[in-house]
Write an enzyme that holds these catalytic residues in place. Structure first.
Site, PDB file in Angstrom:
ATOM      1  N   ALA A 140       0.632  -1.436   0.124  1.00  0.00           N
ATOM      2  CA  ALA A 140      -0.010   0.109   0.007  1.00  0.00           C
ATOM      3  C   ALA A 140       0.615   0.909   0.260  1.00  0.00           C
ATOM      4  O   ALA A 140       0.405   2.179  -1.018  1.00  0.00           O
ATOM      5  CB  ALA A 140      -0.192  -0.414   1.521  1.00  0.00           C
ATOM      6  N   TYR A 141       1.971   1.646   1.028  1.00  0.00           N
ATOM      7  CA  TYR A 141       3.075   2.451   0.787  1.00  0.00           C
ATOM      8  C   TYR A 141       3.551   2.097  -0.498  1.00  0.00           C
ATOM      9  O   TYR A 141       3.287   3.431  -1.191  1.00  0.00           O
ATOM     10  CB  TYR A 141       3.729   2.332   1.959  1.00  0.00           C
ATOM     11  CG  TYR A 141       5.069   3.186   2.097  1.00  0.00           C
ATOM     12  CD1 TYR A 141       4.807   3.900   2.654  1.00  0.00           C
ATOM     13  CD2 TYR A 141       5.825   2.995   0.552  1.00  0.00           C
ATOM     14  CE1 TYR A 141       5.585   5.451   3.088  1.00  0.00           C
ATOM     15  CE2 TYR A 141       7.371   3.846   0.991  1.00  0.00           C
ATOM     16  CZ  TYR A 141       7.173   5.027   2.323  1.00  0.00           C
ATOM     17  OH  TYR A 141       7.658   6.348   2.880  1.00  0.00           O
TER      18      TYR A 141
END
Length: 278
Positions: free
Chosen positions: A181-182
């Site tokens: 996600a980062y």
């Protein structure tokens, strides 16, 4: 010549490198007003110190007032001009108020450094909680978008032209199975950077990004605590065989924000010790 007889030594011309901490007349960012997010620690705090040394008046923004106050006092003690505002990047009104505070204090906005971000718990995509994904989106992508919009408006209304630097990551350019996600948010920041550069270039507003590799911030140390050995592993895969100091990332951002990078826009500059090339 008699080696015991020295010719008169001319008075050296001051340079940014040799000037005293409070001397900013010839700095890379001399005369500019800078707004920085995530400025209470890590890369943001290093940038605040550097930008002030290079002649900018700085407004520091982050969520933790104690950290902001400490960095602001440090900058002032070194002869720089600094103030701070508590800001939550996930809150559009808070972001707008922080940028407006910069103009209220200093009368203008010339440059901005969008560094604020949060990390994620390392792990595969299917183990990333929806709430964590949403939080990453709200700060690491939507927060950058909100800051960009507010900053462009302030630059346009005051200085007229200027520059903005976003912080991406070397992990945005390839699959990122440990921080999915980062990495996704940072890849989107690259796209946002390029789109903003194309949109606002005709007005004389440059937008670039820096993409750090392994950097010794609280975020990296937290990852290393959850997954012992990560810092050593990243360093081993980096051609320079070490992690970066936050100040090294700040140096790249300062150049991109300065007039010396006047023909650079739409770039995502890897500051990663060669990791992307490896």
């Amino acid at each position: 010549m008699d080696h015991n007889t020295q010719p008169p030594t001319p008075t050296p011309t001051p340079t940014p490198a040799s000037a005293s901490p409070g001397s900013t007349a010839q700095g890379l960012l001399a005369g500019k007003v800078a707004f920085l997010t995530g400025a209470g620690r890590g890369i943001g705090a290093a940038a605040a110190r550097l930008f002030a040394r290079e002649g900018a008046r700085v407004l520091l923004a982050a969520r933790t007032e104690a950290q902001l106050k400490a960095v602001t006092e440090e900058v002032r003690a070194s002869g720089g001009t600094a103030d701070y505002v508590v800001c939550d990047l996930a809150d559009a009104a808070s972001v707008r108020a922080a940028v407006d505070r910069t103009v209220d204090l200093y009368g203008r906005l010339d440059v901005a450094f969008n560094n604020g971000a949060i990390g994620q718990h390392p792990g595969p995509m299917d183990l990333t909680e929806e709430a964590e994904f949403d939080a990453l989106y709200g700060v690491n992508l939507k927060g950058v978008w909100q800051a960009l919009v507010a900053e462009v408006s302030a630059i346009r209304a005051t200085a007229g032209t200027g520059a903005i630097v976003n912080v991406s990551s070397v992990g945005s350019w390839r699959g990122n199975p440990v921080l999915p996600a980062y990495g996704a948010m940072k890849r989107a920041v690259n796209s946002l950077t390029e789109s903003a550069a194309v949109t606002y270039g005709p007005e004389g507003i440059r937008v670039n990004a820096v993409a750090p590799g392994g950097t010794l911030t609280d975020m990296l140390h937290a990852w290393d605590a959850e997954t012992p050995g990560v810092i050593d592993q990243v360093s081993a895969h980096t051609p320079l065989r070490r992690a970066a100091d936050p100040a090294e990332i700040a140096e790249a951002a300062a150049w991109l924000l300065s007039d010396r990078a006047s023909y650079v826009t739409g770039e995502v500059l890897a500051v990663d010790g060669g990791l992307r090339a490896a």
